[in-house]
Design a protein around this motif. Structure first.
Motif, PDB file in Angstrom:
ATOM      1  N   THR A  91     -27.971  13.977  17.016  1.00  0.00           N
ATOM      2  CA  THR A  91     -26.727  14.504  16.016  1.00  0.00           C
ATOM      3  C   THR A  91     -25.502  13.544  16.220  1.00  0.00           C
ATOM      4  N   ASP A  92     -25.440  12.807  17.291  1.00  0.00           N
ATOM      5  CA  ASP A  92     -24.330  12.024  17.574  1.00  0.00           C
ATOM      6  C   ASP A  92     -24.564  10.741  16.752  1.00  0.00           C
ATOM      7  N   GLY A  93     -23.557  10.256  16.272  1.00  0.00           N
ATOM      8  CA  GLY A  93     -23.894   8.889  15.740  1.00  0.00           C
ATOM      9  C   GLY A  93     -23.944   7.646  16.537  1.00  0.00           C
ATOM     10  N   ALA A  94     -24.089   6.264  16.080  1.00  0.00           N
ATOM     11  CA  ALA A  94     -24.278   5.436  16.919  1.00  0.00           C
ATOM     12  C   ALA A  94     -23.334   5.139  17.517  1.00  0.00           C
ATOM     13  N   ARG A  95     -23.490   4.770  18.842  1.00  0.00           N
ATOM     14  CA  ARG A  95     -22.380   4.168  19.643  1.00  0.00           C
ATOM     15  C   ARG A  95     -22.786   2.973  20.386  1.00  0.00           C
ATOM     16  N   ASP A  96     -21.608   2.211  20.590  1.00  0.00           N
ATOM     17  CA  ASP A  96     -21.799   0.685  21.191  1.00  0.00           C
ATOM     18  C   ASP A  96     -22.076   1.222  22.943  1.00  0.00           C
ATOM     19  N   LEU A  97     -23.026   0.619  23.417  1.00  0.00           N
ATOM     20  CA  LEU A  97     -23.307   1.168  24.810  1.00  0.00           C
ATOM     21  C   LEU A  97     -23.257  -0.269  25.537  1.00  0.00           C
ATOM     22  N   SER A  98     -22.528  -1.416  25.170  1.00  0.00           N
ATOM     23  CA  SER A  98     -22.481  -2.574  25.710  1.00  0.00           C
ATOM     24  C   SER A  98     -21.465  -2.308  26.873  1.00  0.00           C
ATOM     25  N   GLY A  99     -20.540  -1.334  26.772  1.00  0.00           N
ATOM     26  CA  GLY A  99     -19.449  -1.105  27.781  1.00  0.00           C
ATOM     27  C   GLY A  99     -19.754  -0.193  28.998  1.00  0.00           C
ATOM     28  N   TYR A 100     -21.089   0.501  28.821  1.00  0.00           N
ATOM     29  CA  TYR A 100     -21.601   1.182  29.711  1.00  0.00           C
ATOM     30  C   TYR A 100     -22.267   0.202  31.008  1.00  0.00           C
ATOM     31  N   ASP A 101     -22.202   0.641  32.327  1.00  0.00           N
ATOM     32  CA  ASP A 101     -22.654  -0.043  33.256  1.00  0.00           C
ATOM     33  C   ASP A 101     -24.244   0.199  33.572  1.00  0.00           C
ATOM     34  N   LEU A 102     -24.340   1.770  33.108  1.00  0.00           N
ATOM     35  CA  LEU A 102     -25.674   2.384  33.516  1.00  0.00           C
ATOM     36  C   LEU A 102     -25.980   3.244  32.411  1.00  0.00           C
ATOM     37  N   ILE A 103     -27.281   3.294  31.883  1.00  0.00           N
ATOM     38  CA  ILE A 103     -27.745   4.163  30.697  1.00  0.00           C
ATOM     39  C   ILE A 103     -28.971   4.720  31.238  1.00  0.00           C
ATOM     40  N   GLY A 104     -28.861   6.032  30.774  1.00  0.00           N
ATOM     41  CA  GLY A 104     -29.822   7.011  31.072  1.00  0.00           C
ATOM     42  C   GLY A 104     -30.459   7.589  29.670  1.00  0.00           C
ATOM     43  N   PHE A 105     -31.723   7.522  29.531  1.00  0.00           N
ATOM     44  CA  PHE A 105     -32.388   8.134  28.294  1.00  0.00           C
ATOM     45  C   PHE A 105     -33.084   9.571  28.876  1.00  0.00           C
ATOM     46  N   ALA A 106     -33.120  10.457  28.378  1.00  0.00           N
ATOM     47  CA  ALA A 106     -33.479  11.872  28.816  1.00  0.00           C
ATOM     48  C   ALA A 106     -34.200  12.641  27.567  1.00  0.00           C
ATOM     49  N   SER A 107     -35.217  13.083  27.888  1.00  0.00           N
ATOM     50  CA  SER A 107     -36.095  13.757  26.743  1.00  0.00           C
ATOM     51  C   SER A 107     -37.136  14.764  27.219  1.00  0.00           C
TER      52      SER A 107
END
Length: 154
Positions: free
Chosen positions: A35-51
């Motif tokens: 539901t959320d639109g695309a976001r620029d993830l380059s500013g994040y130091d750590l990224i999680g994917f959950a499903s």
């Protein structure tokens, strides 16, 4: 450490329980892949994917989000819930992460209530999951990530 968790939790909210457990005690940005639109993830130091697990892999929304928006050279962690834990279900998302030039630094999976297909006929499997111990386990997993230096909220 600036952290984003991109998640997909369609049927019973199982995966949302895991990401909410982390968000209760840590400053993280939660992004609903459906539901959320695309976001620029380059500013994040750590990224999680959950499903949740659908057909042996992460949901299509999360896979697509990773394919289209994951920047290179980011540490990534994976969270999942599944009706029947029989090993890891992270091969497809892990391959996307590697192809994007990032790296998986950890994964956490636990049972999740499942009423898909034939399981509906028997009232579902993994009833009552994820339970409190499993959601606490997700938060403990997050705390133990090797690159995480973020202080818990007070």
């Amino acid at each position: 450490m600036n952290t984003a968790i991109i998640y997909e939790s369609k049927h019973h909210g199982n995966t949302k329980k895991l990401v909410d457990a982390i968000a209760r005690t840590h400053e993280v940005t939660l992004i609903d892949a459906l539901t959320d639109g695309a976001r620029d993830l380059s500013g994040y130091d750590l990224i999680g994917f959950a499903s949740g697990v659908y057909g042996g892999k992460f949901g299509k929304g999360v896979l697509k989000y990773a394919q289209n928006h994951l920047p290179a050279d980011k540490p990534v962690f994976l969270l999942y819930t599944c009706g029947s834990p029989r090993g890891s279900y992270t091969a497809a998302i892990g391959e996307i992460v590697r192809k994007k030039g990032s790296r998986v630094i950890g994964e956490y999976g636990c049972p999740g209530f499942d009423t898909f297909g034939p399981f509906k006929l028997v009232g579902g499997i993994a009833k009552g999951h994820p339970n409190a111990a499993e959601t606490d386990g997700a938060a403990a997993f997050f705390d133990a990530l090797p690159v995480r230096k973020q202080e818990p909220r007070e």
